[in-house]
Write a protein that holds these residues in place. Sequence first.
Motif, PDB file in Angstrom:
ATOM      1  N   CYS A 222       0.553  -1.794   0.012  1.00 26.40           N
ATOM      2  CA  CYS A 222       0.108  -0.142  -0.063  1.00 26.40           C
ATOM      3  C   CYS A 222       0.623   1.477   0.043  1.00 26.40           C
ATOM      4  N   THR A 223       2.157   0.804   0.040  1.00 28.98           N
ATOM      5  CA  THR A 223       3.371   2.503  -0.410  1.00 28.98           C
ATOM      6  C   THR A 223       2.694   2.483  -1.772  1.00 28.98           C
ATOM      7  N   ARG A 224       2.685   3.784  -2.014  1.00 25.06           N
ATOM      8  CA  ARG A 224       2.882   3.720  -3.807  1.00 25.06           C
ATOM      9  C   ARG A 224       4.473   4.833  -3.996  1.00 25.06           C
ATOM     10  N   PRO A 225       5.829   4.084  -3.880  1.00 21.97           N
ATOM     11  CA  PRO A 225       6.048   5.165  -4.343  1.00 21.97           C
ATOM     12  C   PRO A 225       7.129   6.745  -4.806  1.00 21.97           C
ATOM     13  N   GLU A 226       5.948   7.187  -5.591  1.00 24.76           N
ATOM     14  CA  GLU A 226       5.581   8.320  -6.403  1.00 24.76           C
ATOM     15  C   GLU A 226       5.003   9.567  -5.081  1.00 24.76           C
ATOM     16  N   ILE A 227       4.163   8.876  -4.189  1.00 22.55           N
ATOM     17  CA  ILE A 227       3.170   9.239  -3.001  1.00 22.55           C
ATOM     18  C   ILE A 227       4.342   9.957  -1.782  1.00 22.55           C
ATOM     19  N   PHE A 228       4.893   9.048  -1.685  1.00 14.95           N
ATOM     20  CA  PHE A 228       6.433   8.830  -0.763  1.00 14.95           C
ATOM     21  C   PHE A 228       7.734   9.843  -0.897  1.00 14.95           C
ATOM     22  N   PHE A 229       7.642   9.455  -2.075  1.00 18.74           N
ATOM     23  CA  PHE A 229       8.947  10.467  -2.632  1.00 18.74           C
ATOM     24  C   PHE A 229       8.277  12.443  -2.754  1.00 18.74           C
ATOM     25  N   LEU A 230       6.943  12.709  -2.568  1.00 15.72           N
ATOM     26  CA  LEU A 230       6.183  13.709  -2.398  1.00 15.72           C
ATOM     27  C   LEU A 230       5.979  14.738  -0.978  1.00 15.72           C
ATOM     28  N   LEU A 231       5.925  13.484  -0.081  1.00  9.60           N
ATOM     29  CA  LEU A 231       6.095  13.622   1.207  1.00  9.60           C
ATOM     30  C   LEU A 231       7.363  14.331   1.904  1.00  9.60           C
ATOM     31  N   VAL A 232       8.058  12.827   1.397  1.00  8.22           N
ATOM     32  CA  VAL A 232       9.726  13.090   1.482  1.00  8.22           C
ATOM     33  C   VAL A 232       9.915  15.157   1.374  1.00  8.22           C
ATOM     34  N   GLN A 233       9.697  15.212   0.080  1.00  7.10           N
ATOM     35  CA  GLN A 233       9.932  16.559  -0.353  1.00  7.10           C
ATOM     36  C   GLN A 233       9.220  17.567   0.451  1.00  7.10           C
ATOM     37  N   PHE A 234       8.677  17.761   0.901  1.00  6.25           N
ATOM     38  CA  PHE A 234       7.219  18.275   1.869  1.00  6.25           C
ATOM     39  C   PHE A 234       7.781  18.607   2.884  1.00  6.25           C
ATOM     40  N   SER A 235       8.466  17.086   3.666  1.00  4.62           N
ATOM     41  CA  SER A 235       8.188  16.990   5.509  1.00  4.62           C
ATOM     42  C   SER A 235       9.187  17.228   6.140  1.00  4.62           C
ATOM     43  N   SER A 236       9.084  18.378   7.248  1.00  8.32           N
ATOM     44  CA  SER A 236      10.434  18.598   7.434  1.00  8.32           C
ATOM     45  C   SER A 236      10.723  17.377   8.655  1.00  8.32           C
ATOM     46  N   ASN A 237      10.646  16.965   8.752  1.00  7.99           N
ATOM     47  CA  ASN A 237      10.877  15.587   9.405  1.00  7.99           C
ATOM     48  C   ASN A 237      10.932  14.166   8.680  1.00  7.99           C
ATOM     49  N   LYS A 238      10.780  13.836   7.178  1.00  8.57           N
ATOM     50  CA  LYS A 238      10.611  12.878   6.466  1.00  8.57           C
ATOM     51  C   LYS A 238       9.254  11.832   6.668  1.00  8.57           C
ATOM     52  N   GLU A 239       8.644  11.803   7.950  1.00  9.88           N
ATOM     53  CA  GLU A 239       8.075  10.208   8.686  1.00  9.88           C
ATOM     54  C   GLU A 239       6.383  10.664   7.555  1.00  9.88           C
ATOM     55  N   TYR A 240       6.142  12.222   8.143  1.00 10.69           N
ATOM     56  CA  TYR A 240       4.803  13.083   8.218  1.00 10.69           C
ATOM     57  C   TYR A 240       4.994  14.131   7.806  1.00 10.69           C
ATOM     58  N   LEU A 241       3.726  15.004   6.972  1.00  8.27           N
ATOM     59  CA  LEU A 241       3.854  16.474   6.873  1.00  8.27           C
ATOM     60  C   LEU A 241       2.495  16.839   8.333  1.00  8.27           C
ATOM     61  N   GLY A 242       3.511  17.357   8.969  1.00  8.61           N
ATOM     62  CA  GLY A 242       2.742  18.578  10.241  1.00  8.61           C
ATOM     63  C   GLY A 242       2.288  19.884   9.491  1.00  8.61           C
ATOM     64  N   VAL A 243       1.643  20.574   9.849  1.00  7.29           N
ATOM     65  CA  VAL A 243       0.484  21.632   9.794  1.00  7.29           C
ATOM     66  C   VAL A 243       1.317  22.732   8.924  1.00  7.29           C
ATOM     67  N   LYS A 244       2.308  22.682   9.464  1.00 11.78           N
ATOM     68  CA  LYS A 244       3.251  23.896   8.382  1.00 11.78           C
ATOM     69  C   LYS A 244       3.460  23.424   7.228  1.00 11.78           C
ATOM     70  N   ASP A 245       4.095  21.776   7.641  1.00 14.93           N
ATOM     71  CA  ASP A 245       4.636  21.268   5.432  1.00 14.93           C
ATOM     72  C   ASP A 245       2.867  21.064   4.850  1.00 14.93           C
ATOM     73  N   LEU A 246       1.990  20.419   5.167  1.00 10.52           N
ATOM     74  CA  LEU A 246       0.807  20.598   4.439  1.00 10.52           C
ATOM     75  C   LEU A 246       0.459  21.898   3.857  1.00 10.52           C
ATOM     76  N   LEU A 247       0.368  23.458   5.044  1.00 12.43           N
ATOM     77  CA  LEU A 247       0.422  24.420   4.234  1.00 12.43           C
ATOM     78  C   LEU A 247       1.040  24.605   3.698  1.00 12.43           C
ATOM     79  N   MET A 248       2.272  24.294   3.063  1.00 13.09           N
ATOM     80  CA  MET A 248       3.125  24.393   2.192  1.00 13.09           C
ATOM     81  C   MET A 248       3.215  23.867   1.361  1.00 13.09           C
ATOM     82  N   PHE A 249       2.062  22.761   1.190  1.00 13.13           N
ATOM     83  CA  PHE A 249       2.666  21.752  -0.042  1.00 13.13           C
ATOM     84  C   PHE A 249       1.390  22.254  -1.210  1.00 13.13           C
ATOM     85  N   LEU A 250      -0.156  22.668  -0.145  1.00 11.13           N
ATOM     86  CA  LEU A 250      -1.224  23.091  -0.970  1.00 11.13           C
ATOM     87  C   LEU A 250      -1.023  24.487  -1.653  1.00 11.13           C
ATOM     88  N   GLU A 251      -0.042  25.627  -0.841  1.00 12.47           N
ATOM     89  CA  GLU A 251      -0.128  26.687  -1.448  1.00 12.47           C
ATOM     90  C   GLU A 251       0.788  26.984  -2.958  1.00 12.47           C
TER      91      GLU A 251
END
Length: 1002
Positions: A222-251
Amino acid sequence: KKKTVSFSSMPNDRKINSTAACISLMLEGCELKKVRSNSRMYSRFFVLDADMRSVRWEPSKKDSEKAKIEIKSVKEVRVGKKTPVLRSNGLSDQFPDECAFSIIYGDNYESLDLVASSADVVSAWVMGLRYLVSYGKHSPEAPGTGHPSLRTSWISSVFDLADLEKSGRIPVSRAVQLIKALNPGMKTSTIELKFKELQKASERPGMEVACDLFVEAYCELCTRPEIFFLLVQFSSNKEYLGVKDLLMFLEVEQGMEGVTEEKCLEIVSKYEPSKEGREKGYLAIDGFTRYLLSADCSIFDPQHRKVCQDMAQPLSHYYISSAHSACLLEDNFWGRSDISGYISALGLGCRSIELVLWDGPEGEPVVYTSPSAASCVPFRAVVGLIDQHAFTASAYPLILCLVVRCSAPQQRLAAQCLRKTLGEKLYLEPPNPVASYLPSPEELKGRILIKGKKLPPTCEDSEGEVSDEEEGWELARRLGQEDREAPEGGGLRRVRLSRELSELVSLCQAVPFQDFESSRRGQRYWEMCSFSEVEAGRFANECPAELVSYNKRFLSRIYPSPMRIDASNMNPQDFWKCGCQMVAMNYQTPGLMMDLNAGWFRQNGACGYVLRPAIMREEVSYFSANAKDSLPGVPAQLLHLKVISGQNLPKPKGSGAKGEVVEPYVCAEIHGIPADCAEHRTKTALQSGDNPIFDESLEFQINLPELAVLRFVVLDDDYIGDEFIAQYTIPFECLQPGYRHVPLQSLAGEPLPHATLFVHVAITDRRGGGKGHRRGLAGRRGRRVREYTSTKATGIKAIDEVFRTATQPLREATDLRENVQNALVSFKELCGLTPAANMKQCILTVSTWLLHSDSAPSVTLNLAEQYPPMEAQGPIPDLLRKVLTAYETMIQTSRTLIESADTVYGKLIQAQQAGMDFHKELHRIETKEGLRGRKLQKALESFAWNITVLKGQADLLKHAKAEALDNLWQIHNAGQSCGIGRNGSASPEPSRLQAPLEPIPE
């Protein structure tokens, strides 16, 4: 010999589904091509040191201590051809963009440019390097150790709930159903196979699985590498998106405006499956995947799901969804008449239905188009059905096109039936003789208009003769009911029409077409003509400008050629490009043409009406449907489309004998004016199962965005015969930028459950005139000669003098826009970004370089000023100096544009309005100047061209000023959020910055 790793040939158990997997691959090492500044490429073996502090390569002439890069010296990792070396002439075509990446390192911002064998290898290195750069100072533990992650804890809790006996094990069948429930669309056989593989590898066969095995199976499936790669790009801790990370991704990536932290928390609480994640405001990989697959993240702009266009324009200014023989479910002559076809067409938002009335066997008119008399439908039943379903899908007017083939007595019964059944809905008010245009859809809401013949005012009898329409006679011949021979001399047939039926016709009176000149002089706005597709096609090719002009005031209906006995469809775009409002489609016949029609009419709340492009509505405008390049005054755009992957693709229909494996490829097609029509395809994804990775970038130039449609088609390369897998059609204006999933549909337009394409969409303004082109570096920029749009001579001295005053403002407007565009692209390139990137991304990139260095040069943005300068304290490396220079050029050109735009705009509008003052007098001036024939035509065309150019260039300047102001706002915003801004209290609000220019009247 050292082992080379290639992801494409990697067994399933090496799937990249975590940062740990990336790092373990880097520890093993693989072969990459190192690109030198002289454009030569050398194969080298790259490996990550065991202590994870350096990347080394061999063989090398350098000392082994020099053939390495320390992780702590890495400033940035770029994907694609984003450095001067990779963009250079000699290399750009030797390998695809997605196989290249660059490591920017050291205090002098040097670049190590690399090319991998596949995009997967690039993803692993980039993901791993970015992780190590973030954690380099904290010496990350070896992959796989440490506390259980948010995700592991959640999957374990799901397992515990399913472990009803609390034995620490659950049956394989239950585990399979559990994963299937968490990931709808995944095949049962795929999940069962994965459990068998893992049980075998861990030497734990049996009918039950333990928690650790379940977690492993879930993560791998159930892990899609292309989405995991995207998460790592925007995540400040490389495990998940915090609120600020998500806000940055959306904007930054999704182009969303006005996003708040509250909105981000809403998304987390809606999509994050783990309770801990929801409580802490974290979006881990499963929640992120769910969000990207959801309707909230659809490729189709939600604003277009409801009526969003101006519905107060005249009826002739809209495309109207129209059906031909809607009652048929199969083909024209062997099909069966079925009443449900009408319900289906009306349910899809169809606003024009054709009814052919025949004499019925029991004295009542019937509707039938099949040769079998037994299959006819009583007219009364059809009208009752229309009354019931006319406004279920759309409140806007419905047009019933009556083709009368029955006797006068039965016509009277038909008229009585229409009056009695439809009652108040029937629009019977006579046309307003002083108006010049038809009423609007808004004014006619909830009304049914009858399109048909009308008795001449001189006829006072209860019935009379009128000219007949050609439509329907082909069928009459086949039915053996043609008892009226065509009159001698080839004139129009005459038929008897009852007064009762004639009186029902008001705003859509059918009249025969003579020629464009006669229509211009004598046709009244409530009269409309029907054209066969052959006749309309001839006009579209031979005199497209006249057809466009005709359709500004009058409705035209195009019906299929009688030769289409299989009920196939014409291409509606052939007639939409000339402004034809009603292109009658065989709704019962699926395929490309019906996809275009269905996709097109989705863009205005699926209400059956779509406002035509402004260039086709304005009284004075120049538009040639067959233009081969950009149009005067319409900003051409570039569509940058990256097709990343496919999910749960079904096998092609009819491929029963074929194995399980589909070998798909994607065709992206643009349909629109001839200058825009194009098609690009991806490579075939071989042996990829149901979830292929394409990772391919495509580019299209769109000259008339308002008329363009994008169609995705997924095809199977491995099957002989029926290769169609799925499709999706969307108007260009409805595309949302960013990472999006495309909901695939069957050939008949029905949704395919869980089948999607994952794509990235970016739209940029095309720079300059001429064809769209990819730009290289500054060295090549100077060679392109700037093209200026100019006015054309009409041959009438007084008018030409007025337009001549606009020559200089037109040049100034182009220079202002192009200077800013050039400066923007240079700045983006030096930041290692594409022209599609926004200003916020640029500032964040520069700030990332500065923050990833112990000896960071001090560079700040002075936000106290409206045009914030980027200032450096002390010596700075060469690359950073170039970035600062490019930034300064961009700020200065933007400032010149913002401060000069209003004056230049005023001059353009003044010239346009002075030209329009001549418009009412044009015919008098033509006569006075003695213009006629070709000279007259040329003068009128040049006049329309000039008005269009002036309005269009003024519009473009207005748009450019708004964009420049928005860029300044983004600089302030990003400067504050990333920490390089100072004196930030003066950050301007976008509403204050964007001082609107006066709108240009149509």
